[in-house]
Design an enzyme around this catalytic site. Sequence first.
Site, PDB file in Angstrom:
ATOM      1  CG  HIS A 106     -15.463 -30.762  12.949  1.00 59.41           C
ATOM      2  ND1 HIS A 106     -14.468 -31.660  12.641  1.00 59.41           N
ATOM      3  CD2 HIS A 106     -16.452 -30.987  12.044  1.00 59.41           C
ATOM      4  CE1 HIS A 106     -14.837 -32.394  11.601  1.00 59.41           C
ATOM      5  NE2 HIS A 106     -16.045 -31.987  11.220  1.00 59.41           N
ATOM      6  CG  HIS A 124     -21.677 -33.784   3.643  1.00 62.20           C
ATOM      7  ND1 HIS A 124     -21.583 -35.157   3.782  1.00 62.20           N
ATOM      8  CD2 HIS A 124     -20.843 -33.265   4.585  1.00 62.20           C
ATOM      9  CE1 HIS A 124     -20.738 -35.447   4.762  1.00 62.20           C
ATOM     10  NE2 HIS A 124     -20.285 -34.309   5.269  1.00 62.20           N
TER      11      HIS A 124
END
Length: 725
Positions: A92, A256
């Site tokens: 991020h 993920h």
Amino acid sequence: MSSEAKCPFPHAANRSRSNQDWWPNQLRVDVLNQHSNKSNPLGEKFNYAEEFKKLDYKALKADLVKLMTDSQDWWPADFGHYGPQFVRMAWHATGTYRTMDGRGGGGRGQQRFAPLNSWPDNVNIDKSRRLLWPIKQKYGQRISWADLLVLTGNVALESMGFRTFGFAGGRADVWEPDTDVNWGAETTWLGTDKRFSGDRELDENLSATHMGLIYVNPEGPDGSGDYMAAAKDIRATFYRMAMDDEEIVALIAGGHTFGKAHGAAPESHKGAEPEGAPIEAQGLGWVSNFGDGYGKDTVSSGLEVTWTKTPALWSNNFFENLFKYEWEITKSPAGAKQWVAKDAEDIIPDAHIKGKFHKPTMLTTDLTLRFDPEFGKISKRFYEDPQAFAEAFARAWFKLTHRDMGPRSRYLGPEVPKEELIWQDPIPEVDYKLVDAADVTALKAKLLTSGLSVSELVGTAWASASTFRGSDKRGGANGARIRLAPMKDWEVNQPEQLAKVLKTLEGIQADFNQSASGGKQVSLADLIVLAGSVGVEQAAKAAGVNVSVPFAAGRNDARQDQTDVESFAALEPRTDGFRNYVGKKNGVPAEVALIDKAQLLCLSVPELTVLISGLRAININVGGVKHGVLTRTPGVLNNEVLLNLLDMGTQWKPVESDANVFEGRDRKSGEVKWTATRADLVFGSNSILRSVAEVYAESDAKEKFVKDFVAAWVKVMNADRFDLA
């Protein structure tokens, strides 16, 4: 992920109204003043690259490895390992990068500041940075926050059994938020009402699909749960980060493979984000009143998903689960839409309760990787070839975390990959002896008798160097890519005139390189800049000021195979106020585009003012148009353009046929004296720009004008010379 229609703009009753409140359309000249030395606690002489060289890199990485499993009571590690949350932090921090203007990204550690530190998508990442503080405090200025955020993500991956592609340091910190980035116009978190048009076409100036998200809504477009429709949003945002379909699949699936999303209870239990939290919270946000507020009771995105059975270890289990099960939509305890495997056993470990297991779960956007036809092919290949998946993720992760760093010459540290990558805009190393002062004098003489005009000399150098973007360190004169596709064909570069100038310069280059002794050579990149210097010196001489423009050889020429045409297309100016060019696809007023361009060139208000008025005096306008050339002596480097702009004897009126063009008429006779564009008149209309223009228009500013023009000119010519810093 619920927006709860929260407005990030509370209206405090006693807050003083700013100029921007009174005049919302006021030109944002202040963006040229951000990150000044006044905000830097380290002082002007601090050199981060030199400090980084003193870093005990091995010891730092060892400390980071220890941190991964050093769970703290105030924020316990999921699965006993902080690695997954540090991967998210690094992702991020860097994932805000977008190719259209090079802004965003992790190059300055902006995740520490608003708005990023308080975006809904960054919920609880503040805890990750606080976990890092003891290590940052220990190593001090030898490692920047910007570098530490990315390196920690790399170490996290390695500590979970993944082999990364490498790491490069070199990201120097800043001490205040970037105010030049357009994150969108919505006034509610997760809003989308201002950024889409037509058939969900994302605004070309934005990358994320929702206000306050890095990429897309994990519940599908606007929380719809539609995994097929999500493909368009995913491509729209990842493509604008310069990622292709394979990189998209690798990044999403790779990320993920680790960790979980948190939605133990409704998001109403979360407190205010860091920027809205009370002073006693000390910059920590999203404090939850549900249960313990952390660990098994954590509320972050509202989604409660764990993808794999080994969430703190690299595996291929994401794809194994994605293809093994059929999926049905459900809701998290927070009410968010997610998917659970049908007829599956409880095989996914709980993050905090030993011996407890759950059914496999996925996000809506995870299913997109299986059911979208193109993504599905790639996912199936990665499922069947885990090594190909690992290699693709390693390369895509390196690109994600290094895309905004510019050329490899800026890379620091012992883990810099040796492989040259096309997205790094490679330039061959200089493997010859550079020209000396005598050679420069001889080359200047050749340029003076080349038959090229001052405007052609200056204009070509400007076209080459002004592609630089301080945001992602791309573009600039080094590489001489102005002679290659796509730059040589850009309308703003006047291809026919450019070809003529380059042919002449290449002839001078060839003659010199064939006759020079001792292995000396001059690159075309250097010669283009030197030609511009000659033009500036001649224009100054015509104004009665003798000046020698500083010149530093050392550039080299890139090859076409080192130049990604599609990637460089993002650097093409739609509007260039410095050359009074407005393209057909321009969508913003010329003066706004001018300030934006100046900010990307790292120019101050005085530098912008003296540069544009000097370039008008020389007249490097595209097509030779006279707009803004407010002088009777074009080609002479003086302040006459500003004198005439500020002359109250001239009245300016818009031209009906062109909203960007104005006529300057004599107030008494009504006779048309000049024409100008919005990029010209803004220096008389904007109070800040006018105040500086007045300084350069004063009677005692003759030599100052030339001196300051030369300094600003050299700054642009050397903007990409990181070796000179």
